[in-house]
Design an enzyme around this catalytic site. Structure first.
Site, PDB file in Angstrom:
ATOM      1  N   GLU A 132      -2.473 -17.136   9.263  1.00 25.75           N
ATOM      2  CA  GLU A 132      -2.939 -15.847   9.152  1.00 25.75           C
ATOM      3  C   GLU A 132      -2.916 -15.752   7.450  1.00 25.75           C
ATOM      4  O   GLU A 132      -2.154 -16.039   6.793  1.00 25.75           O
ATOM      5  CB  GLU A 132      -2.079 -14.684   9.642  1.00 25.75           C
ATOM      6  CG  GLU A 132      -2.604 -13.284   9.144  1.00 25.75           C
ATOM      7  CD  GLU A 132      -1.569 -12.131   9.223  1.00 25.75           C
ATOM      8  OE1 GLU A 132      -0.497 -12.238   9.973  1.00 25.75           O
ATOM      9  OE2 GLU A 132      -1.989 -11.209   8.576  1.00 25.75           O
ATOM     10  N   GLU A 148      12.441 -13.728   5.037  1.00 27.63           N
ATOM     11  CA  GLU A 148      11.685 -14.645   6.185  1.00 27.63           C
ATOM     12  C   GLU A 148      12.920 -15.214   6.878  1.00 27.63           C
ATOM     13  O   GLU A 148      12.594 -16.097   7.636  1.00 27.63           O
ATOM     14  CB  GLU A 148      10.741 -15.705   5.672  1.00 27.63           C
ATOM     15  CG  GLU A 148       9.430 -14.674   5.224  1.00 27.63           C
ATOM     16  CD  GLU A 148       8.474 -14.293   6.156  1.00 27.63           C
ATOM     17  OE1 GLU A 148       8.902 -14.140   7.241  1.00 27.63           O
ATOM     18  OE2 GLU A 148       7.552 -13.663   5.851  1.00 27.63           O
ATOM     19  N   ARG A 186       4.701 -19.589   3.549  1.00 26.48           N
ATOM     20  CA  ARG A 186       5.842 -18.505   3.905  1.00 26.48           C
ATOM     21  C   ARG A 186       6.898 -18.209   3.040  1.00 26.48           C
ATOM     22  O   ARG A 186       7.995 -19.209   3.019  1.00 26.48           O
ATOM     23  CB  ARG A 186       6.185 -18.694   5.322  1.00 26.48           C
ATOM     24  CG  ARG A 186       6.473 -17.704   6.081  1.00 26.48           C
ATOM     25  CD  ARG A 186       6.938 -18.263   7.518  1.00 26.48           C
ATOM     26  NE  ARG A 186       7.376 -16.984   8.491  1.00 26.48           N
ATOM     27  CZ  ARG A 186       6.556 -16.288   9.154  1.00 26.48           C
ATOM     28  NH1 ARG A 186       5.273 -17.109   9.464  1.00 26.48           N
ATOM     29  NH2 ARG A 186       7.095 -15.387   9.934  1.00 26.48           N
ATOM     30  N   ASN A 235      -5.357  -9.611   6.435  1.00 29.26           N
ATOM     31  CA  ASN A 235      -5.918  -8.537   7.395  1.00 29.26           C
ATOM     32  C   ASN A 235      -6.338  -7.515   6.994  1.00 29.26           C
ATOM     33  O   ASN A 235      -6.465  -7.222   6.045  1.00 29.26           O
ATOM     34  CB  ASN A 235      -4.484  -8.388   8.212  1.00 29.26           C
ATOM     35  CG  ASN A 235      -3.492  -7.488   7.483  1.00 29.26           C
ATOM     36  OD1 ASN A 235      -3.753  -6.895   6.438  1.00 29.26           O
ATOM     37  ND2 ASN A 235      -2.142  -7.710   7.675  1.00 29.26           N
ATOM     38  N   CYS A 295      -6.152  -0.221   4.991  1.00 27.47           N
ATOM     39  CA  CYS A 295      -5.805  -1.111   3.902  1.00 27.47           C
ATOM     40  C   CYS A 295      -6.320  -2.659   4.449  1.00 27.47           C
ATOM     41  O   CYS A 295      -6.233  -2.905   5.437  1.00 27.47           O
ATOM     42  CB  CYS A 295      -4.368  -0.991   3.398  1.00 27.47           C
ATOM     43  SG  CYS A 295      -3.298  -1.692   5.007  1.00 27.47           S
ATOM     44  N   CYS A 339       0.804  -1.201   0.014  1.00 29.29           N
ATOM     45  CA  CYS A 339      -0.031  -0.107  -0.118  1.00 29.29           C
ATOM     46  C   CYS A 339       0.912   1.420   0.084  1.00 29.29           C
ATOM     47  O   CYS A 339       0.455   2.197  -0.093  1.00 29.29           O
ATOM     48  CB  CYS A 339      -1.000   0.033   1.124  1.00 29.29           C
ATOM     49  SG  CYS A 339       0.000  -0.368   2.848  1.00 29.29           S
ATOM     50  N   ARG A 358      -1.661 -18.027   0.601  1.00 32.72           N
ATOM     51  CA  ARG A 358      -2.148 -18.253   1.800  1.00 32.72           C
ATOM     52  C   ARG A 358      -3.723 -18.644   1.940  1.00 32.72           C
ATOM     53  O   ARG A 358      -4.061 -19.752   2.419  1.00 32.72           O
ATOM     54  CB  ARG A 358      -1.913 -17.202   3.007  1.00 32.72           C
ATOM     55  CG  ARG A 358      -0.512 -17.312   3.299  1.00 32.72           C
ATOM     56  CD  ARG A 358      -0.276 -16.146   4.548  1.00 32.72           C
ATOM     57  NE  ARG A 358       1.147 -16.426   4.695  1.00 32.72           N
ATOM     58  CZ  ARG A 358       1.568 -16.004   5.902  1.00 32.72           C
ATOM     59  NH1 ARG A 358       0.717 -15.428   6.931  1.00 32.72           N
ATOM     60  NH2 ARG A 358       2.725 -15.961   6.410  1.00 32.72           N
ATOM     61  N   ARG A 404       9.338 -10.202   1.099  1.00 32.84           N
ATOM     62  CA  ARG A 404       9.569 -10.197   2.631  1.00 32.84           C
ATOM     63  C   ARG A 404      10.912 -11.348   2.836  1.00 32.84           C
ATOM     64  O   ARG A 404      10.673 -12.556   2.587  1.00 32.84           O
ATOM     65  CB  ARG A 404       8.429 -10.670   3.278  1.00 32.84           C
ATOM     66  CG  ARG A 404       8.271  -9.971   4.403  1.00 32.84           C
ATOM     67  CD  ARG A 404       6.752  -9.968   5.027  1.00 32.84           C
ATOM     68  NE  ARG A 404       5.843  -8.984   4.592  1.00 32.84           N
ATOM     69  CZ  ARG A 404       4.798  -8.404   5.102  1.00 32.84           C
ATOM     70  NH1 ARG A 404       4.345  -9.018   6.107  1.00 32.84           N
ATOM     71  NH2 ARG A 404       4.217  -7.283   4.649  1.00 32.84           N
ATOM     72  N   GLU A 445      -4.163  -5.961  -2.730  1.00 33.07           N
ATOM     73  CA  GLU A 445      -3.960  -4.976  -1.789  1.00 33.07           C
ATOM     74  C   GLU A 445      -5.258  -4.142  -1.885  1.00 33.07           C
ATOM     75  O   GLU A 445      -5.164  -3.329  -3.063  1.00 33.07           O
ATOM     76  CB  GLU A 445      -2.746  -4.158  -1.793  1.00 33.07           C
ATOM     77  CG  GLU A 445      -2.493  -3.195  -0.838  1.00 33.07           C
ATOM     78  CD  GLU A 445      -2.347  -3.809   0.795  1.00 33.07           C
ATOM     79  OE1 GLU A 445      -2.161  -4.760   0.899  1.00 33.07           O
ATOM     80  OE2 GLU A 445      -2.237  -2.795   1.736  1.00 33.07           O
ATOM     81  N   ASP A 458      -6.780  -9.478  12.257  1.00 32.03           N
ATOM     82  CA  ASP A 458      -6.074 -10.478  11.090  1.00 32.03           C
ATOM     83  C   ASP A 458      -7.059 -11.584  10.859  1.00 32.03           C
ATOM     84  O   ASP A 458      -8.091 -11.783  11.945  1.00 32.03           O
ATOM     85  CB  ASP A 458      -5.067 -11.273  12.170  1.00 32.03           C
ATOM     86  CG  ASP A 458      -3.460 -10.610  11.960  1.00 32.03           C
ATOM     87  OD1 ASP A 458      -3.470  -9.679  10.940  1.00 32.03           O
ATOM     88  OD2 ASP A 458      -2.808 -11.033  12.700  1.00 32.03           O
TER      89      ASP A 458
HETATM   90  N1  SER Z   1      -0.384  -3.804   3.783  1.00 30.23           N
HETATM   91  C1  SER Z   1      -0.832  -4.546   4.794  1.00 30.23           C
HETATM   92  C2  SER Z   1       0.267  -5.445   5.346  1.00 30.23           C
HETATM   93  O1  SER Z   1       1.440  -5.344   4.834  1.00 30.23           O
HETATM   94  C3  SER Z   1      -1.840  -5.550   4.467  1.00 30.23           C
HETATM   95  O2  SER Z   1      -1.603  -6.017   3.389  1.00 30.23           O
HETATM   96  O3  SER Z   1       0.141  -6.127   6.298  1.00 30.23           O
HETATM   97 ZN    ZN Z   2      -1.278  -1.946   3.534  1.00 34.02          ZN
END
Ligand code: SER
Ligand code: ZN
Length: 534
Positions: free
Chosen positions: A439, A339, A348, A442, A468, A307, A475, A337, A356, A420
């Site tokens: 999860e 991890e 993961r 969210n 957002c 976002c 997932r 990400r 988004e 979540d």
């Molecule tokens: N931008 C939020 C997050 O990174 C929702 O995807 O968790």
């Molecule tokens: Zn976001």
């Protein structure tokens, strides 16, 4: 958080001995009233002058302060009163102020870098921290760096008191038990062994057409059942952002350890790469350390929250009632990400896919939109996908007041925070075990967390908020299969509608693929199930 320090006020001329009575009355007023203003019910959170004296053209005072009236504030307040009183009664002006021996005491242990401005020493003993600051002039007390230093220390204290817990978890709503038809084992293993997905590098997969079809059906269901009915429209966001953006969103300060970065080449002139290219020709290798010499330091981070570009786009813009609320979604690409060791299957990973959903408006609009989204999410989870789910209010530590989070349990989901969405994964174990839940998405309202730093404003000065929500495609797919299995016969009708929009593509079956005999058998089994289902 307590402060103490000695302030030295420089005067325009020497004070006569009879000034003592006047200063005594000033100190009495400060301690009784002016330095206690804003300290709430607890006077120890205010400030106090504990000692004072004067000689020549200097008047000094030793302060002790709580966190509600910090030392910078106490000194500035005192200077104001002194200027008035000494000016009116003795025709003495207050010139500068120096803060000497200023120290901050915390009843918890934190680490603070000695490379920060004003920090002279940091001592940590018996669960306490004493930070000494030096060389503070009047002007410094008002500087943003000084105020930010104090905020940093406050945040570190809050984080230490939060006890290392990443967040606070509170059940909001749950679907209750459902009749599930789980596959014989972790769906990731079946998908990987049968060759529908293949790990190409750490935390990175290629999804072959059959698995892509499942992913896409879920994504379409989300867009058609949740996002579009509420009037959200699609936009395409970039996936690599300048560091400046991450400073403003706070991600660089909060999660820098899980972010990926990108560098530009030092030169666009290929001739300058000649040596490196020659090396690759002969050695058939490119050592990263060699490559690094040809690159500029990283100046971008890769899409993390997805976002970020929304706030970046609206930076410095002024919006009016007609333009609000703004409701967009981005489904255009991956997020990244790092991890480290925590990787597992496609749930993961380092590169993942997400839709988004973002919105911007006045606080009531933002809350209302979040509530409508929650209703549609519930519809998707129950009516379309028939999944076993639960929602939890999770409060990241930074949304909490320091120290009070533990006691403050009453729930108000209309303040900034995150919900979540979790789904039950039967192959992981019993429902009672938190580890059996994944999860999958969210939804957050951020308050002014982003509109303030990005200066997104309303033409009549009204407050603007953002929200957002992330739909993690992989997932949702893993959770759906973990609950309903691979046999489309057991999948809910409402979902088959999306799944059957396209024919089932052919799986890869070659001499060397899938890799194992068991994989080949699993693939045969899958193909049989899906042949019947399509
Ligand atoms: N931008 C939020 C997050 O990174 C929702 O995807 O968790
Ligand atoms: Zn976001």
């Amino acid at each position: 958080m307590k402060f103490s320090g000695k302030a030295v006020f420089e005067l325009s001329k020497e004070l006569p001995p009879e000034a003592r009575g006047l200063i005594e009355s000033v100190v009495e007023y400060l301690n009784r009233d002016y330095l206690k203003r804003g300290c709430g019910k607890d006077p120890s959170q205010g400030a106090e002058v504990v000692e004072w004296g004067f000689s020549g053209r200097e008047l000094w005072m030793v302060f002790r302060c709580g966190k509600r009236v910090r030392i910078d504030d106490a000194v500035l307040r005192t200077r104001k009163v002194l200027s008035e009183k000494l000016g009116r009664e003795l025709r003495v002006g207050v010139r500068g102020v120096r803060l000497v021996d200023c120290s901050i005491e915390l009843d918890t242990e934190i680490r603070v870098s000695l490379r920060l401005p004003f920090v002279k020493s940091v001592e940590r003993v018996d669960g306490k921290t004493v930070i000494r600051l030096g060389g503070l002039e009047l002007g410094d007390l008002k500087k943003p760096v000084f105020v930010r230093l104090l905020r940093l220390i406050e945040e570190k204290e809050a984080r230490a008191k939060w006890g290392g817990k990443a967040e606070h978890w509170q059940l909001l709503k749950e679907s209750g038990r459902k009749k599930l038809t789980p596959p014989p084992e972790d769906p990731n293993r079946i998908l990987e062994e049968a060759g529908w997905i293949r790990r190409l590098s750490i935390g990175q997969y290629l999804y072959t057409p059959p698995f892509t079809r499942i992913l896409n059906a879920l994504r379409r269901a989300f867009i058609e059942e949740v996002v579009k009915p509420l009037g959200f429209v699609e936009a395409v966001f970039p996936k690599m952002y300048p560091l400046r953006v991450g400073l403003k969103t706070g991600h660089l300060k909060g999660v820098i350890n899980s972010m990926l970065f990108a560098s530009l080449p030092k030169s666009y002139n290929i001739e300058e790469f000649e040596e490196l290219i020659d090396y690759m020709y002969v050695m058939d290798d490119l050592p990263p350390e060699e490559l690094q010499k040809y690159l500029r330091p990283p100046s971008y981070f890769l899409c993390f929250a997805q976002c970020e570009p929304f706030y970046w786009f609206f930076e410095n813009e002024v919006l009016d009632d007609d333009s609000l609320p703004i409701k967009w979604y981005d489904a255009s690409g991956p997020s990244f990400r790092w991890e480290a060791g925590g990787l597992h299957g496609v749930e993961r990973v380092i590169e993942f896919h997400r839709i988004e959903v973002v919105w911007l408006g006045k606080p009531q609009q933002v809350i209302e939109i979040r509530n409508q989204l929650l209703q549609r999410y519930e519809h998707l989870m129950d009516r379309v996908l028939d999944m076993e789910w639960r929602w939890a209010w999770v409060t990241p530590w930074f949304y909490e007041q320091s120290g009070v989070a533990e006691e403050k349990l009453e729930l108000d989901i209309d303040r900034p925070g995150t919900i979540d969405f979790e789904a039950y994964l039967p192959h992981r174990g019993p429902r009672e075990d938190r580890k059996s839940w994944l999860e999958i998405g969210n939804i957050s309202i951020h308050g002014t967390k982003f509109t303030e730093p990005f200066r997104i404003r309303h033409n009549k000065g009204e407050t603007l908020w953002t929200g957002c929500s992330g739909f993690g495609s992989e997932r949702w797919a893993i959770a759906f299969i973990a609950q309903h299995g691979f046999d489309p016969k057991n999948w809910p009708e409402q979902f088959l509608k999306y799944f059957e929009e396209e024919p089932m593509p052919k799986s890869v079956r070659g001499v060397t693929y899938p890799k194992t005999q068991r994989g080949k058998e699993l693939l045969q089994w899958l193909e049989k199930l899906f042949a019947r289902g399509s």
